[in-house]
Design a protein around this motif. Structure first.
Motif, PDB file in Angstrom:
ATOM      1  N   SER A 196       0.835  -1.200   0.000  1.00 59.21           N
ATOM      2  CA  SER A 196       0.000   0.000   0.000  1.00 59.21           C
ATOM      3  C   SER A 196       0.872   1.252   0.000  1.00 59.21           C
ATOM      4  O   SER A 196       2.057   1.202   0.274  1.00 59.21           O
ATOM      5  CB  SER A 196      -0.928  -0.003   1.219  1.00 59.21           C
ATOM      6  OG  SER A 196      -0.167   0.068   2.398  1.00 59.21           O
ATOM      7  N   HIS A 197       0.235   2.362  -0.297  1.00 55.34           N
ATOM      8  CA  HIS A 197       0.969   3.629  -0.337  1.00 55.34           C
ATOM      9  C   HIS A 197       1.317   4.101   1.066  1.00 55.34           C
ATOM     10  O   HIS A 197       0.570   3.889   2.008  1.00 55.34           O
ATOM     11  CB  HIS A 197       0.124   4.696  -1.034  1.00 55.34           C
ATOM     12  CG  HIS A 197      -0.076   4.424  -2.475  1.00 55.34           C
ATOM     13  ND1 HIS A 197       0.891   4.670  -3.422  1.00 55.34           N
ATOM     14  CD2 HIS A 197      -1.126   3.913  -3.142  1.00 55.34           C
ATOM     15  CE1 HIS A 197       0.443   4.325  -4.594  1.00 55.34           C
ATOM     16  NE2 HIS A 197      -0.777   3.858  -4.461  1.00 55.34           N
ATOM     17  N   TYR A 254       6.790   7.700   5.240  1.00 52.39           N
ATOM     18  CA  TYR A 254       8.003   7.632   4.423  1.00 52.39           C
ATOM     19  C   TYR A 254       9.161   8.334   5.134  1.00 52.39           C
ATOM     20  O   TYR A 254      10.281   7.829   5.172  1.00 52.39           O
ATOM     21  CB  TYR A 254       7.755   8.263   3.052  1.00 52.39           C
ATOM     22  CG  TYR A 254       8.954   8.217   2.156  1.00 52.39           C
ATOM     23  CD1 TYR A 254       9.466   7.002   1.697  1.00 52.39           C
ATOM     24  CD2 TYR A 254       9.599   9.380   1.764  1.00 52.39           C
ATOM     25  CE1 TYR A 254      10.575   6.956   0.877  1.00 52.39           C
ATOM     26  CE2 TYR A 254      10.704   9.345   0.943  1.00 52.39           C
ATOM     27  CZ  TYR A 254      11.185   8.133   0.504  1.00 52.39           C
ATOM     28  OH  TYR A 254      12.285   8.100  -0.306  1.00 52.39           O
ATOM     29  N   SER A 255       8.866   9.461   5.744  1.00 53.04           N
ATOM     30  CA  SER A 255       9.881  10.197   6.483  1.00 53.04           C
ATOM     31  C   SER A 255      10.453   9.352   7.619  1.00 53.04           C
ATOM     32  O   SER A 255      11.667   9.340   7.857  1.00 53.04           O
ATOM     33  CB  SER A 255       9.278  11.494   7.034  1.00 53.04           C
ATOM     34  OG  SER A 255      10.223  12.215   7.759  1.00 53.04           O
TER      35      SER A 255
END
Length: 88
Positions: free
Chosen positions: A8-9, A15-16
């Protein structure tokens, strides 16, 4: 599995955190290596290696070539001369 990345996104914050953990895990200071600096560094390396300003513009998602020029911190005349030599 803790810390696993799924298909999944990821959110910007997720992400950081992934980048921060990875940078820390190899002994670097995460305050010096954030997602934005990595994005800028990659774009600069691609530009230096290829001279293809249009490709960098597309990779960064900039609508205006001038935005890419400013983002990379290069001289406008140099950038436009290089850009005119490259056809996509």
């Amino acid at each position: 599995m803790e810390g696993a990345i799924t298909a999944s996104h990821l959110s910007t914050r997720q992400y950081s955190r992934v980048v921060e953990r990875r940078v820390s895990s190899i002994g670097l200071d995460p305050k010096r290596y954030d997602t934005h600096s990595m994005r800028r560094t990659k774009a600069a390396h691609i530009y230096k290696k290829t001279g293809n300003l249009r490709a960098v513009q597309l990779l960064l998602g900039h609508k205006k070539l001038e935005s890419t020029i400013q983002y990379l911190g290069i001289e406008v005349d140099d950038a436009l001369a290089i850009s005119e030599q490259v056809e996509l």
